[in-house]
Design a protein around this motif. Structure first.
Motif: not given
Ligand SMILES: Nc1nc2c(ncn2[C@@H]2O[C@H](COP(=O)(O)OP(=O)(O)O)[C@@H](O)[C@H]2O)c(=O)[nH]1
Ligand SMILES: [Mg+2]
Length: 390
Positions: A28-29, A160-164, A169-171, A177-181
């Protein structure tokens, strides 16, 4: 296997990243999350892996010099190949369309591979995403690494957001996949990471808080484990045994022996499985009920201690156990005073406490550090790895 070097994360994903897998760190920014890639690069290099690093906005020297101010510095030897902003400019000058850029990049990394077969690629991908399109940029590297058997680590700044991130990652076939916020629950000053997807082990999606230590390293946290149970079960002893420094509020009661009047606090921190853990112990007497409820608020997990020699003590603890159950947080049972005669059987204990077979229950002596740490260990596994909650 390539380790991230962040012990708690490595443990969660079954030891590390198996060879040839593709990993995405999505930041995340503004979050202090660059350490994940830094730490992994540092580990890979220390393990003797041949690494290609692609840094779009800086020179190789500046990148390494930045890295050397963290605990994750690496040497620029022949196992460390860096394509920096110069490569980007070269390719941009020579190619007009995104298709040409794509081809130029492929040729360029093939050329690197001809000279040094690579074990791992570390890609800071945002500039390439802007240049040739996110999907194209990512598929270029996921496919190339798959063909060459190299492990891929991508850092992506998600504006953007987690939906993005989900769409991204769907494609693209990432294995991890690790998201860091920023922020964790009501703790705004800590960050968190979340394993959103992993293909080689099963892991629930769970936010794990972390802080950056003074030296710049990542320190995953379990901000609050509450040690509770009836009076005299051994809660204070347990915290005293596992904590290096320890603050107690024990006062001499009417009976002449000490009892806890507010809370016990394991401080600075207890370490287990790469986590720094803050332990909070409650008093156990019924008239402290409101304090117990208060201390249980926002607990990440609960250790419920009972005296394994006393049915009476067990029954006195049931109200607290019910509160814990209703909170829906992971909990484990420590049956204490193992070395004393008159131990209740597991069957009796489970019946009285109405425990399912899946709630961990261990017999310990709170005076024994190894046994007490085993209880914390079982709870950490429950918190990080299990989807089950009673
Ligand atoms: N024999 C034995 N005594 C213990 C053990 N753990 C605690 N105790 C004793 O049990 C009493 C109550 O312990 P304490 O930690 O104050 O219980 P709390 O009320 O749950 O905080 C103290 O006299 C401890 O020394 C143990 O593992 N074995
Ligand atoms: Mg106590």
């Amino acid at each position: 296997m390539i380790y991230t070097g962040i012990t708690a994360l490595d443990e969660m994903i079954g030891g590390g990243v198996p060879a040839g897998k593709r990993v995405l760190f999505s930041l995340a920014p503004g979050v202090d999350g660059q350490q994940f890639m830094f730490s992994t690069l540092n580990c890979a290099h220390r393990m003797g892996k041949r690494c290609l690093v692609i840094v779009p906005y800086t020179s190789a020297e500046a990148f390494l010099s930045d890295l050397s101010t963290t605990p994750y510095g690496v040497e620029h030897d022949n196992r460390m190949i860096i394509l920096d902003t110069n490569t980007f400019e070269e390719i941009e000058a020579r190619s007009r369309t995104p298709e040409e850029k794509f081809a130029a990049w492929e040729t360029r990394i093939d050329a690197v591979y001809e000279r040094t077969s690579l074990d791992a690629v570390f890609l800071y991908c945002n500039r390439l995403c802007d240049d040739i399109g996110t999907e194209k940029a990512l598929s270029l590297f996921t496919e190339w690494c798959m063909r060459r058997g190299a492990t891929l680590f991508v850092e992506y700044l998600n504006l953007y957001d987690e939906k993005h991130l989900d769409a991204l990652t769907a494609s693209n076939p990432f294995d991890l996949v690790i998201s860091i916020g920023e922020g964790y629950g009501n703790l705004l000053f800590v960050n968190h990471f979340k394993v959103r997807h992993v293909t080689w082990t099963s892991l629930p999606v769970r936010e794990i808080p972390y802080v950056i230590r003074e030296d710049g390293s990542v320190s995953p946290q379990i901000p609050k484990i509450v040690v509770t149970g009836p009076v005299d079960a051994g809660k204070t002893t347990f915290i005293q045994t596992v904590s290096e420094n320890w603050v107690s509020s024990d006062r001499i009661g009417i009976s002449g022996s000490p009892t806890t009047v507010a809370m016990d606090f394991g401080h600075p921190l207890v370490s287990c499985r790469g986590f720094e853990i803050t332990l909070v112990g409650t008093p156990g007497q019924e008239h402290f009920g409101p304090i117990i409820n208060h201390l249980l608020t926002n607990a990440t997990g609960v250790i419920f201690i009972v005296d394994g020699t006393s049915v009476e003590s067990l029954c006195r603890g049931m109200e607290i156990l019910e509160t814990v159950r209703q909170m829906g947080v992971p909990f484990v049972i420590a049956v204490n005073k193992r070395e004393m005669p008159g131990q209740l059987s597991d069957a009796t204990l489970r019946t009285i406490m109405r425990l399912s077979e899946r709630t961990p229950l261990s017999h310990i002596s709170a005076l024994n550090r190894e046994e007490a740490m085993g209880v914390i260990d079982a709870l950490i596994v429950l918190i990080t790895r299990e989807t089950f909650m009673e």
